[in-house]
Design a protein around this motif. Structure first.
Motif, PDB file in Angstrom:
ATOM      1  N   GLY A  67       0.814  -1.208   0.000  1.00  0.00           N
ATOM      2  CA  GLY A  67       0.000   0.000   0.000  1.00  0.00           C
ATOM      3  C   GLY A  67       0.847   1.257   0.000  1.00  0.00           C
ATOM      4  N   LYS A  68       0.215   2.371  -0.415  1.00  0.00           N
ATOM      5  CA  LYS A  68       0.912   3.660  -0.416  1.00  0.00           C
ATOM      6  C   LYS A  68       0.891   4.349   0.934  1.00  0.00           C
ATOM      7  N   THR A  69       0.276   3.714   1.908  1.00  0.00           N
ATOM      8  CA  THR A  69       0.217   4.304   3.246  1.00  0.00           C
ATOM      9  C   THR A  69       0.366   3.208   4.289  1.00  0.00           C
ATOM     10  N   GLY A  70       0.833   3.597   5.434  1.00  0.00           N
ATOM     11  CA  GLY A  70       0.954   2.655   6.532  1.00  0.00           C
ATOM     12  C   GLY A  70      -0.292   2.657   7.402  1.00  0.00           C
ATOM     13  N   GLY A  71      -0.421   1.627   8.197  1.00  0.00           N
ATOM     14  CA  GLY A  71      -1.585   1.525   9.073  1.00  0.00           C
ATOM     15  C   GLY A  71      -1.701   0.136   9.651  1.00  0.00           C
ATOM     16  N   ASP A 104      -6.500   3.775  -1.256  1.00  0.00           N
ATOM     17  CA  ASP A 104      -5.500   2.709  -1.271  1.00  0.00           C
ATOM     18  C   ASP A 104      -5.494   1.923   0.034  1.00  0.00           C
ATOM     19  N   GLN A 105      -6.346   2.296   0.983  1.00  0.00           N
ATOM     20  CA  GLN A 105      -6.465   1.477   2.188  1.00  0.00           C
ATOM     21  C   GLN A 105      -7.038   0.103   1.855  1.00  0.00           C
ATOM     22  N   PHE A 106      -7.718  -0.007   0.741  1.00  0.00           N
ATOM     23  CA  PHE A 106      -8.205  -1.300   0.270  1.00  0.00           C
ATOM     24  C   PHE A 106      -7.259  -1.780  -0.824  1.00  0.00           C
ATOM     25  N   LEU A 107      -6.499  -2.821  -0.530  1.00  0.00           N
ATOM     26  CA  LEU A 107      -5.529  -3.356  -1.479  1.00  0.00           C
ATOM     27  C   LEU A 107      -6.241  -4.239  -2.492  1.00  0.00           C
ATOM     28  N   LEU A 108      -5.993  -3.986  -3.781  1.00  0.00           N
ATOM     29  CA  LEU A 108      -6.629  -4.720  -4.866  1.00  0.00           C
ATOM     30  C   LEU A 108      -5.603  -5.596  -5.571  1.00  0.00           C
ATOM     31  N   MET A 147       4.459   2.094   5.129  1.00  0.00           N
ATOM     32  CA  MET A 147       4.170   2.447   3.746  1.00  0.00           C
ATOM     33  C   MET A 147       5.095   1.684   2.811  1.00  0.00           C
ATOM     34  N   GLY A 148       4.527   1.032   1.812  1.00  0.00           N
ATOM     35  CA  GLY A 148       5.306   0.289   0.836  1.00  0.00           C
ATOM     36  C   GLY A 148       5.725  -1.096   1.272  1.00  0.00           C
ATOM     37  N   THR A 149       5.380  -1.496   2.498  1.00  0.00           N
ATOM     38  CA  THR A 149       5.749  -2.830   2.964  1.00  0.00           C
ATOM     39  C   THR A 149       4.894  -3.885   2.265  1.00  0.00           C
ATOM     40  N   PRO A 150       5.499  -4.927   1.661  1.00  0.00           N
ATOM     41  CA  PRO A 150       4.698  -5.969   1.009  1.00  0.00           C
ATOM     42  C   PRO A 150       3.779  -6.666   2.003  1.00  0.00           C
ATOM     43  N   VAL A 151       2.538  -6.817   1.624  1.00  0.00           N
ATOM     44  CA  VAL A 151       1.542  -7.472   2.466  1.00  0.00           C
ATOM     45  C   VAL A 151       1.339  -8.914   2.032  1.00  0.00           C
ATOM     46  N   MET A 152       1.340  -9.155   0.725  1.00  0.00           N
ATOM     47  CA  MET A 152       1.181 -10.509   0.212  1.00  0.00           C
ATOM     48  C   MET A 152       1.769 -10.590  -1.183  1.00  0.00           C
ATOM     49  N   THR A 153       1.893 -11.818  -1.677  1.00  0.00           N
ATOM     50  CA  THR A 153       2.429 -12.069  -3.008  1.00  0.00           C
ATOM     51  C   THR A 153       1.400 -12.813  -3.837  1.00  0.00           C
ATOM     52  N   VAL A 154       1.184 -12.333  -5.065  1.00  0.00           N
ATOM     53  CA  VAL A 154       0.276 -12.988  -6.015  1.00  0.00           C
ATOM     54  C   VAL A 154       1.127 -13.571  -7.141  1.00  0.00           C
ATOM     55  N   SER A 155       1.071 -14.886  -7.310  1.00  0.00           N
ATOM     56  CA  SER A 155       1.846 -15.577  -8.338  1.00  0.00           C
ATOM     57  C   SER A 155       1.013 -15.719  -9.605  1.00  0.00           C
ATOM     58  N   ARG A 156       1.619 -15.382 -10.729  1.00  0.00           N
ATOM     59  CA  ARG A 156       0.932 -15.483 -12.021  1.00  0.00           C
ATOM     60  C   ARG A 156       1.163 -16.882 -12.598  1.00  0.00           C
ATOM     61  N   SER A 167      -7.659  -4.788   3.800  1.00  0.00           N
ATOM     62  CA  SER A 167      -7.963  -3.395   4.136  1.00  0.00           C
ATOM     63  C   SER A 167      -7.035  -2.939   5.255  1.00  0.00           C
ATOM     64  N   ILE A 168      -6.590  -1.683   5.137  1.00  0.00           N
ATOM     65  CA  ILE A 168      -5.684  -1.067   6.106  1.00  0.00           C
ATOM     66  C   ILE A 168      -6.333   0.210   6.614  1.00  0.00           C
ATOM     67  N   TYR A 169      -6.310   0.421   7.923  1.00  0.00           N
ATOM     68  CA  TYR A 169      -6.903   1.629   8.509  1.00  0.00           C
ATOM     69  C   TYR A 169      -5.811   2.491   9.129  1.00  0.00           C
TER      70      TYR A 169
END
Length: 334
Positions: A58-62, A213-217, A237-246, A83-85
């Protein structure tokens, strides 16, 4: 008797030597035949399946409020992942909206111009100055006629002329004040007020984009391969939350010595075996060949060889989709 014993021992030694010689000849013959019959094994190169992985941040921390997916879920582009608050963003939005309202009010004031009461007062002062000028002009004309008739002195005429000039100047000043009231603020002031209002709107839009951007898509179609934090944890801010493999874009990577590259070229189809899929044989197309740098393994071709064999990274994609083909599986290239 002693001579007979020596003769028996000599015969036994010769027989033992003869047997050893025959055994050595047989072993050597078997080794030679084996070397002639045994073929050199084919070079086997083991690679590994992989795919592109996108890290979602995300572009913001929370604080992580909720995860809407789990590891292993298949997602489509645009799906809500988490979702991040952040209470800090709510405060910044309130502050930005307040600044926007203040800037908008200043802009409206500059565009609307002077209040109607001030315009009326300026107009009345202008009309009053015109009336005073009219009286001063008539007075000067009468005094000037008397002067020409020799009834009054030149000083009286000069005083009347000075009063007329002063009244005329007063009319001009009052007219300027009225024009200023009608025109309102200067053009530069209006432009400055409009720019301030636009800047305030931009600040609000910026904060709103962070709130969105609090809701990660999901950035792409794929599989949620790994989730790093837990619900309730704080993320920067900018910390990876999860990984999506293609998984729809799988490929295999091999480390190949350069002496084995004579039959591997970009665009060529190679045959591979996937042990994890029951030894499935399939075809892949080479699309990438690049040296692995000085950190890769080098191997001398001879004990006193004239060059070292360098290692290259070779990547290939399946010619057709492979069912249940997943990252990390071994891929054998013969």
């Amino acid at each position: 008797m002693e001579q007979e014993n020596k003769t028996k021992i000599s015969r036994r030694d010769r027989g033992l030597l003869m047997a050893l010689a025959i055994f050595a000849v047989v072993v050597a013959g078997i080794a030679i035949v084996g070397m002639l019959l045994i073929k050199a094994p084919e070079t086997t190169i083991q690679g590994q399946a992989d795919c592109d992985a996108v890290r979602v941040s995300g572009k913001t921390g929370g604080r992580i409020v909720r995860f809407y997916v789990h590891e292993g879920d298949i997602v489509k582009q645009g799906d809500t992942l988490a979702s991040i608050y952040s209470s800090t963003l709510d405060a910044k939005l309130y502050q930005a909206q307040s600044m926007q309202e203040a800037a908008a009010a200043q802009n409206r004031k500059a565009e609307r111009g002077t209040r109607s009461e001030l315009k009326t007062a300026a107009y009345n002062m202008w009309q009053q100055a015109i009336a005073a000028e009219t009286i001063a002009r008539k007075t000067y004309e009468r005094v000037n006629n008397l002067y020409e008739q020799g009834v009054t002195t030149a000083q009286k005429r000069d005083e009347a002329r000075a009063a007329l000039d002063a009244a005329t100047a007063q009319v001009q000043a009052a007219k300027s004040q009225y024009d200023m009231a009608v025109n309102g603020a200067q053009v530069e002031d209006k432009q400055a007020a409009g720019s301030m209002a636009a800047a305030a709107r931009g600040t609000v839009m910026e904060v709103q984009s962070l709130l969105e951007d609090q809701f990660l898509l999901a950035p792409c179609d794929g599989e949620v391969s790994e989730i790093y934090p837990h619900e309730g944890e704080l993320v920067m801010m900018g910390t990876p939350v999860m990984t999506v493999s293609r998984l729809q874009d799988m490929w295999a990577s091999f480390a190949v010595r350069e002496d084995c590259l004579d039959t591997i070229t970009v665009g060529k189809t190679i045959n591979v075996v996937i042990p994890a899929l029951g030894g499935k044989h399939t075809a892949m197309e080479v699309y990438y060949i690049h040296d692995m740098g000085s950190y890769a393994t080098w191997q001398a071709s001879k004990a006193y060889g004239d060059y070292d064999r360098k290692t290259f990274e070779v990547k290939a994609r399946p010619v057709e989709p492979i069912e249940n083909f997943r990252p990390g599986m071994s891929v054998i290239l013969q």
